[in-house]
Every structure is written in structure tokens, then in C-alpha cells.
Design an enzyme around this catalytic site. Structure first.
Site, mmCIF file in Angstrom:
data_model
loop_
_atom_site.group_PDB
_atom_site.id
_atom_site.type_symbol
_atom_site.label_atom_id
_atom_site.label_comp_id
_atom_site.label_asym_id
_atom_site.label_seq_id
_atom_site.Cartn_x
_atom_site.Cartn_y
_atom_site.Cartn_z
ATOM 1 N N HIS A 132 -8.203 -2.340 -0.762
ATOM 2 C CA HIS A 132 -8.887 -1.348 -1.454
ATOM 3 C C HIS A 132 -7.515 -0.371 -1.949
ATOM 4 C CE1 HIS A 132 -8.520 1.000 2.619
ATOM 5 N NE2 HIS A 132 -8.433 1.880 1.763
ATOM 6 N N HIS A 135 -6.494 2.841 -1.416
ATOM 7 C CA HIS A 135 -5.660 3.859 -0.612
ATOM 8 C C HIS A 135 -4.011 3.221 -0.234
ATOM 9 C CE1 HIS A 135 -9.426 5.789 0.773
ATOM 10 N NE2 HIS A 135 -9.165 6.108 -0.455
ATOM 11 N N ASP A 181 -2.702 3.342 2.231
ATOM 12 C CA ASP A 181 -2.298 2.346 3.434
ATOM 13 C C ASP A 181 -2.571 0.848 3.034
ATOM 14 O OD1 ASP A 181 -4.876 2.952 3.383
ATOM 15 O OD2 ASP A 181 -5.297 3.198 5.435
ATOM 16 N N HIS A 207 -16.300 2.607 2.932
ATOM 17 C CA HIS A 207 -15.180 3.518 2.940
ATOM 18 C C HIS A 207 -14.608 4.086 1.611
ATOM 19 C CE1 HIS A 207 -11.302 5.357 4.341
ATOM 20 N NE2 HIS A 207 -10.691 4.262 3.572
ATOM 21 N N ASN A 245 -10.832 9.555 7.299
ATOM 22 C CA ASN A 245 -10.964 9.728 6.081
ATOM 23 C C ASN A 245 -12.134 9.179 5.103
ATOM 24 O OD1 ASN A 245 -10.367 10.446 3.051
ATOM 25 N ND2 ASN A 245 -8.649 8.861 3.161
#
Length: 250
Positions: A101, A103, A105, A164, A195
Site C-alpha cells: 500500500h 504508506h 513503511d 487499513h 494508524n
């Protein structure tokens, strides 16, 4: 005397402004099987160093990464360490990296990989959102559900639905029975949802149930953060979602 007292107080209080930010530990690589490893890098979230997990898949035709190290556009040292570890220990080229995804990280080290000539692939939505976050675009070639084979290792990329994030996918290694859930799956060590700024909390549980149906044979489930284990992580994610929903209703 009064001057010395004032000087002492000034020095004492000046120390409060010199508090050092938390230091990020170095890359940790942990074998799951003889050809699949977890790469763990660290980012700073809410003033704490938090571990982030991805995969290294060593095949006869090169290495596949699942997710970059946890980096930022200005600091890609984690992914640099990851590439160095592969070179030093596996002595094979990295064929490509799958971004699960958008993000930091998951795609934070994309510029470091592209600089090294490593292709990063994702769904079209992840590519679009990565660009919106200020990252170079991955190659937007992954459909919602696809299986391909690299060096005789089948790899399935599956979009279970929003959770998420709106673009989160999971990666399944059927020959190893390993599921990389990314941040879509919470570790059994997690006490909260973490988050949820980009989460779809109304659909997440439904999406987790689809993963449970598809990958019930998983022996190892690797969450995006903290320790990994078996399919209990999926049930724990459902538990945390229900707990979060109950708290929101109060």
C-alpha cells in the site's frame, strides 16, 4: 551569588531542549524458511521506534522483496541496508519489489530501489496514492487478484477489500504457506488499531473475513508491525476492530 543561581537555573532548564529523538535500530533479517525471510526496519511514530515487517523471497531466478524499508523521501537508509544485506548474503539480484500500500513503511524506499535499477510494482491505486504522497510511482501493473511464478516460487497478490487503507493488498506464498498481511493485519502483540487515518473501519472486518476464507491454510502470518505468528493474527485483528468500534460508540 544571585548571578550564579540564575546561571545554574538557565543551564538546568536548557537541558530540556536538548532531549535526543529516539534512535532507529538497524535492519534485522529473520529466516522463516530456507528461502523466505522477514526484513524488519524501524521508523519513528509518536516519538517511538516502531518495527515494520516486509519479506525477502529468494528464488532461483533472483530475489523478490515485499515492501521497501520504512523510509522517507529524504532518508532511504533502511532500504539501502536491505539491498546491501541481499547482496552480501544471497548474492543474487533483486528482481522487483511488491508494494502492498501507499504508506511510507511500504513505499518509503522506492527511490532507493529505482536508483539501484529495481522495479517496484503495485496496483494502480497504490501507484496513484504513492505519487500523491510525494513518492515516485511504482509500476501500476497488479490487478486485484493475480498469481505469478518467479524461479519456481508462486506468488499471489490479493486485494481483499478496503481496510487499513483503500488500496491494501496481501501477498500469499502457497508453496511456503506464508501470508504477508502487511498493515492490514494486526499482530497478536498489538493492543490497538494504530494508524487509522486512511482506514475504512466499516469494511475492514469484512475484508479480513475474505482473507480468512482464502488463506485458512496459512502456517505463518506476517503483520506489518511487531511479531508474527499464525492465523490467530487475523482473528485478533477482528477482535481489535470490534473493540475499536465499541469504544467509538461510547
Amino acid at each position: 551569588m544571585r548571578f550564579l543561581l540564575l546561571l545554574f537555573i538557565a543551564v538546568l532548564f536548557s537541558g530540556f531542549g536538548l532531549a535526543q529523538p529516539p534512535q532507529k535500530p538497524k535492519l534485522v533479517v529473520t529466516p522463516l524458511t530456507d528461502r523466505v525471510f522477514v526484513h524488519t526496519t524501524y521508523g519513528i511514530y509518536q516519538n517511538a521506534a516502531i518495527p515494520s515487517n516486509g519479506l525477502i523471497i529468494n528464488t532461483s531466478d533472483g530475489v523478490v522483496l515485499v515492501d521497501t524499508g520504512w523510509d522517507t523521501p529524504k532518508d532511504t537508509d533502511n532500504t539501502r541496508q536491505l539491498l546491501q544485506w541481499v547482496a552480501d548474503n544471497l548474492h543474487q539480484p533483486v528482481r522487483f519489489c511488491i508494494a502492498t500500500h501507499f504508506h511510507d513503511d511500504r513505499v518509503g524506499g522506492i527511490s532507493e530501489l529505482q536508483k539501484a535499477g529495481v522495479r517496484v510494482i503495485s496496483t494502480p491505486l497504490t501507484a496513484q496514492k504513492s505519487v500523491q504522497e510525494g513518492y515516485p510511482s511504482p509500476d501500476p501493473i497488479l490487478p486485484a487478484d493475480t498469481t505469478f511464478t518467479i524461479g519456481q516460487v508462486p506468488i499471489r497478490c490479493y486485494f481483499p477489500g478496503e481496510g487499513h487503507t483503500s488500496d491494501n493488498i496481501v501477498v500469499w506464498l502457497p508453496s511456503e504457506q506464508i501470508l504477508h498481511g502487511g498493515c492490514f493485519v494486526k499482530s497478536v502483540a498489538a493492543f490497538g488499531m494504530g494508524n487509522v487515518a486512511d482506514a475504512n473501519l466499516n469494511e475492514w472486518a469484512n475484508s479480513v473475513r475474505r482473507v480468512i476464507r482464502e488463506f485458512s491454510s496459512a502456517k505463518v502470518v506476517v503483520p506489518g508491525h511487531e511479531e508474527w505468528g499464525d492465523t490467530k493474527a487475523l482473528e485478533h485483528t477482528l477482535h481489535l476492530l470490534a473493540k475499536h468500534a465499541a469504544a467509538q460508540r461510547k
